[in-house]
Write an enzyme that holds these catalytic residues in place. Structure first.
Site, PDB file in Angstrom:
ATOM      1  N   HIS A 120      -2.541   6.194   4.921  1.00 15.34           N
ATOM      2  CA  HIS A 120      -1.095   6.398   5.071  1.00 15.34           C
ATOM      3  C   HIS A 120      -0.707   7.776   4.528  1.00 15.34           C
ATOM      4  O   HIS A 120      -1.231   8.211   3.497  1.00 15.34           O
ATOM      5  CB  HIS A 120      -0.324   5.341   4.292  1.00 15.34           C
ATOM      6  CG  HIS A 120      -0.434   3.942   4.823  1.00 15.34           C
ATOM      7  ND1 HIS A 120      -0.999   3.632   6.045  1.00 15.34           N
ATOM      8  CD2 HIS A 120      -0.049   2.765   4.270  1.00 15.34           C
ATOM      9  CE1 HIS A 120      -0.946   2.317   6.232  1.00 15.34           C
ATOM     10  NE2 HIS A 120      -0.380   1.751   5.165  1.00 15.34           N
TER      11      HIS A 120
ATOM     12  N   CYS B  34       0.827  -1.220   0.000  1.00 11.79           N
ATOM     13  CA  CYS B  34       0.000   0.000   0.000  1.00 11.79           C
ATOM     14  C   CYS B  34       0.861   1.270   0.000  1.00 11.79           C
ATOM     15  O   CYS B  34       0.616   2.212  -0.757  1.00 11.79           O
ATOM     16  CB  CYS B  34      -0.944   0.009   1.198  1.00 11.79           C
ATOM     17  SG  CYS B  34      -0.224  -0.569   2.724  1.00 11.79           S
TER      18      CYS B  34
END
Ligand code: 2RA
EC number: 1.2.1.11
Length: 329
Positions: free
Chosen positions: A234, A126
């Protein structure tokens, strides 16, 4: 189109189903696959009740596409079995990412490299996906020499138990510790296991995967990956040195014209990407664009994305859609 979701009950598996629905991914039959302990449980999706099945039954059903989010060991053992049965596997684990015979795909960058004989396709990590999506158009234009990245990663990247640890700490409740330390009101410079060279596996994933996706081993990458007590996604502070100089306005224009990227860059009005705003969004958000005045041809960027969406489920479903649209399945 027979679609299987392997790991359907996990955080990412649940997100994959949400994205399948939101993106109106067409299928005739849906197989929800999970570990033996979940077999037989019911899961409703799009107004229909589905009974969860095991891996053996799923292989025998010969799905056209199987999107995996079930951990590396399950992928290593079962992805080849699905492939042998004629299924195309899109795998979210790290199991196949660095295998030289497997493609590591961010559709906007390199889906065009996919071929009919690609039976196991790896979804990048990711934290890699959001960074390379934002950097790809700049690499094309200015040529990347070196990337220094520090990440600030959501607990959802670890999974439900980590979210529970954070919420338990926040509400003063006892509970299982997933991390070696408290996570709430703290940060952990420790994602995955430490390697001989002092880097963590997560940091090495960003370094190696970036080179593979750009197909350019000459790109120098160094990374520090940090876990922080947030949920939405994130965040990454990226310092990127190019071979050629750049114009900041042109960088903004290039990024604004990049599919899947949204520029949020108006600090004077407190406008910059934040995980709280990226949550449940498919895009990668870029801001805090500014020249690194300490060395030539170097740009600072702030990149935020929902790690369960573009960092996992959305990227995987986009790969599946590309396979269908280009008759590769
Ligand atoms: C993490 N990128 O955030 C890793 C795996 N999802 O924990």
């Amino acid at each position: 189109m027979k679609l299987a979701i392997v790991g359907a009950t996990g955080l990412v598996g649940t997100e994959i189903l949400e994205v399948v629905d939101l993106h109106k991914f067409k299928f005739d039959e849906l197989l929800l696959v999970a570990s033996e302990r979940s077999v037989g449980n019911k899961l409703s999706f799009q107004g229909k009740e589905h009974t969860i099945i095991g891996l053996k039954e799923a292989v025998a059903a010969k799905p056209d596409i199987a999107i995996f989010s079930a951990g590396g060991s399950t992928s290593l053992e079962w992805a080849p079995k699905f492939a042998e049965a004629g299924t195309v596997v899109v795998d979210n684990s790290s199991a196949w990412r660095m295998d030289p015979t497997k493609k590591l795909v961010v559709p906007e960058i390199n889906a065009k490299d996919l071929r009919i004989d690609d039976r196991i396709i790896a979804n990048p990590n990711c934290s890699t996906i959001q960074m390379v999506l934002a950097l790809a158009p700049l690499h094309d234009k200015y040529g990347i020499k070196r990337i220094v990245v520090s990440t600030y990663q959501s607990v959802t990247g670890t999974g439900k138990a980590a979210v529970d640890q954070m919420m338990n700490e926040r509400s003063g409740k006892d509970g299982d510790m997933v991390y070696p330390h408290k996570i709430d009101l703290n940060v952990l410079p420790h994602i995955d296991v430490f390697q001989e060279n002092g880097y963590t596996k997560e940091e090495m994933k960003m370094i190696k995967e970036t080179k593979k996706i750009f197909g350019d081993d000459s790109i120098q990458v160094t990374a520090t990956t940090v876990r922080i007590p947030v949920m939405g996604g994130h965040s990454e502070s990226v310092n990127v040195e190019f071979s050629e100089d750049f114009d900041l306005d042109e960088v903004r224009t290039v990024l604004s014209g990049t599919p899947g990227v949204v520029v949020q860059d108006d600090p004077a009005n407190n406008v910059y990407p934040m995980p709280i705003n990226a949550h449940k969004r498919d895009e990668v958000f870029v801001g805090r664009l500014r020249r690194d005045e300490s060395q030539p041809n170097t740009l600072n960027m702030w990149i935020v994305a929902d790690n369960l969406r573009k960092g996992a489920a959305t990227n995987a479903v986009q790969i599946a859609q590309y396979l269908v649209d280009h008759s590769l399945v």
